[in-house]
Design a protein around this motif. Sequence first.
Motif, PDB file in Angstrom:
ATOM      1  N   ILE A 223       0.853  -1.189   0.000  1.00 59.28           N
ATOM      2  CA  ILE A 223       0.000   0.000   0.000  1.00 59.28           C
ATOM      3  C   ILE A 223       0.891   1.242   0.000  1.00 59.28           C
ATOM      4  O   ILE A 223       1.736   1.401   0.883  1.00 59.28           O
ATOM      5  CB  ILE A 223      -0.921   0.023   1.239  1.00 59.28           C
ATOM      6  CG1 ILE A 223      -1.722  -1.281   1.340  1.00 59.28           C
ATOM      7  CG2 ILE A 223      -1.856   1.220   1.196  1.00 59.28           C
ATOM      8  CD1 ILE A 223      -2.411  -1.461   2.681  1.00 59.28           C
ATOM      9  N   VAL A 224       0.710   2.099  -0.983  1.00 59.46           N
ATOM     10  CA  VAL A 224       1.508   3.328  -1.073  1.00 59.46           C
ATOM     11  C   VAL A 224       0.601   4.525  -0.839  1.00 59.46           C
ATOM     12  O   VAL A 224      -0.470   4.638  -1.443  1.00 59.46           O
ATOM     13  CB  VAL A 224       2.195   3.446  -2.448  1.00 59.46           C
ATOM     14  CG1 VAL A 224       2.990   4.747  -2.532  1.00 59.46           C
ATOM     15  CG2 VAL A 224       3.103   2.247  -2.693  1.00 59.46           C
ATOM     16  N   THR A 225       1.028   5.410   0.039  1.00 54.22           N
ATOM     17  CA  THR A 225       0.238   6.605   0.357  1.00 54.22           C
ATOM     18  C   THR A 225       1.175   7.756   0.689  1.00 54.22           C
ATOM     19  O   THR A 225       2.371   7.559   0.923  1.00 54.22           O
ATOM     20  CB  THR A 225      -0.707   6.325   1.541  1.00 54.22           C
ATOM     21  OG1 THR A 225      -1.517   7.472   1.788  1.00 54.22           O
ATOM     22  CG2 THR A 225       0.080   6.021   2.804  1.00 54.22           C
ATOM     23  N   ASP A 226       0.612   8.961   0.738  1.00 53.74           N
ATOM     24  CA  ASP A 226       1.420  10.091   1.209  1.00 53.74           C
ATOM     25  C   ASP A 226       1.328  10.139   2.731  1.00 53.74           C
ATOM     26  O   ASP A 226       0.579   9.385   3.355  1.00 53.74           O
ATOM     27  CB  ASP A 226       0.953  11.399   0.558  1.00 53.74           C
ATOM     28  CG  ASP A 226      -0.514  11.707   0.833  1.00 53.74           C
ATOM     29  OD1 ASP A 226      -1.050  11.217   1.864  1.00 53.74           O
ATOM     30  OD2 ASP A 226      -1.133  12.429   0.034  1.00 53.74           O
TER      31      ASP A 226
ATOM     32  N   GLY B  39       9.786   6.987   2.664  1.00 51.59           N
ATOM     33  CA  GLY B  39      10.605   7.727   1.714  1.00 51.59           C
ATOM     34  C   GLY B  39       9.844   8.970   1.303  1.00 51.59           C
ATOM     35  O   GLY B  39       9.262   9.660   2.150  1.00 51.59           O
ATOM     36  N   GLU B  40       9.808   9.245   0.024  1.00 54.44           N
ATOM     37  CA  GLU B  40       8.996  10.364  -0.468  1.00 54.44           C
ATOM     38  C   GLU B  40       7.528  10.124  -0.135  1.00 54.44           C
ATOM     39  O   GLU B  40       6.800  11.041   0.226  1.00 54.44           O
ATOM     40  CB  GLU B  40       9.184  10.515  -1.978  1.00 54.44           C
ATOM     41  CG  GLU B  40       8.456  11.715  -2.565  1.00 54.44           C
ATOM     42  CD  GLU B  40       8.703  11.873  -4.051  1.00 54.44           C
ATOM     43  OE1 GLU B  40       7.924  12.580  -4.702  1.00 54.44           O
ATOM     44  OE2 GLU B  40       9.679  11.278  -4.557  1.00 54.44           O
ATOM     45  N   ASN B  41       7.115   8.855  -0.275  1.00 55.69           N
ATOM     46  CA  ASN B  41       5.803   8.400   0.192  1.00 55.69           C
ATOM     47  C   ASN B  41       6.018   7.298   1.219  1.00 55.69           C
ATOM     48  O   ASN B  41       7.155   6.928   1.530  1.00 55.69           O
ATOM     49  CB  ASN B  41       4.966   7.881  -0.985  1.00 55.69           C
ATOM     50  CG  ASN B  41       4.522   9.006  -1.908  1.00 55.69           C
ATOM     51  OD1 ASN B  41       3.968  10.007  -1.463  1.00 55.69           O
ATOM     52  ND2 ASN B  41       4.775   8.849  -3.210  1.00 55.69           N
ATOM     53  N   VAL B  42       4.924   6.777   1.735  1.00 54.07           N
ATOM     54  CA  VAL B  42       5.010   5.668   2.692  1.00 54.07           C
ATOM     55  C   VAL B  42       4.514   4.399   2.014  1.00 54.07           C
ATOM     56  O   VAL B  42       3.457   4.376   1.399  1.00 54.07           O
ATOM     57  CB  VAL B  42       4.164   5.938   3.951  1.00 54.07           C
ATOM     58  CG1 VAL B  42       4.338   4.789   4.938  1.00 54.07           C
ATOM     59  CG2 VAL B  42       4.566   7.254   4.589  1.00 54.07           C
TER      60      VAL B  42
END
Length: 219
Positions: free
Chosen positions: A143-146, A170-173
Motif C-alpha cells: 500500500i503506497v500513500t502520502d 521515503g517520499e511516500n510511505v
Amino acid sequence: MTMETNGYRAVYKGGQGEIIEKKSRFIATVLPIETEEEALEFIAKMKKKYWDARHNCYAYAIGERQELQRCSDDGEPNGTAGRPMLDVLLHEDIHNTVVVVTRYFGGVLLGTGGLVRAYQKATRSGLESSVIIEKQRGVFGNIVTDYNGIGKIQYILAQNNIPIADSIYGENVSIQVVVPAQQQEKLEKELIEGTNGKAEIDWEKEVVFAIVEKDLKIF
C-alpha cells in the motif's frame, strides 16, 4: 477445517511430553513435517534413539485436508496405540505433523482400554508441549500513500487485525501487509474510501502465513 475456509492448525515447533501409567513410561515426541519421507525418517530416528523401549508407536497426518494418514501399533494389541494417536491429531485438526509415542513397559498390563487412554493422553501431552499455529491463505500487498494518509490506513488495518510485514518511509510511505484471502475485497474498498482514492494498492502474490507469538511468519 481447510484452507478454503479459515485455515488449518499445524505444529510450528515440536515438543515432547511424558506420562506414567501403572509404572509404564510413555514419551510422546512431536515434529512438524511436510512429506511422508520426513515422517518416516523421524520415526526411524526415534526407534534408533529409543532402541531399548518395548514399543515405538506412531501416527501422522499430512496435507491441507489431512489426506495422507498413517499409524502403527508397533506390537501393541491391534487398534490400541497408533489409531488412538491418529484420532487425537484428527480431532485437534492438526495437519502436517508426526507423533511417536515410546513406551517403556513397567510390568503391569493396562488392558486395551487402558492402552488407548494412555497413548491418547501421551499424544496430547506432546502436543501441549509444542507450538501450534493457525496457517491461513492470504495475499501479500503493498500500500503506497502520502504522509497525510498514513494514520487512516494504520487505523483501518488495526480495525481489521491485518498484520503489517514492513513499513518503508521515503517520499511516500509504503506499507507491506498480508491480508487473509476472504478479507481482500472488503479491505481494499475500505482503504480506497478511507483515503478518498489516494492509496495505491498492489496485490503482489498469494502466500500462506501465520501469527507466531505476535510475529508475522510467511511460509
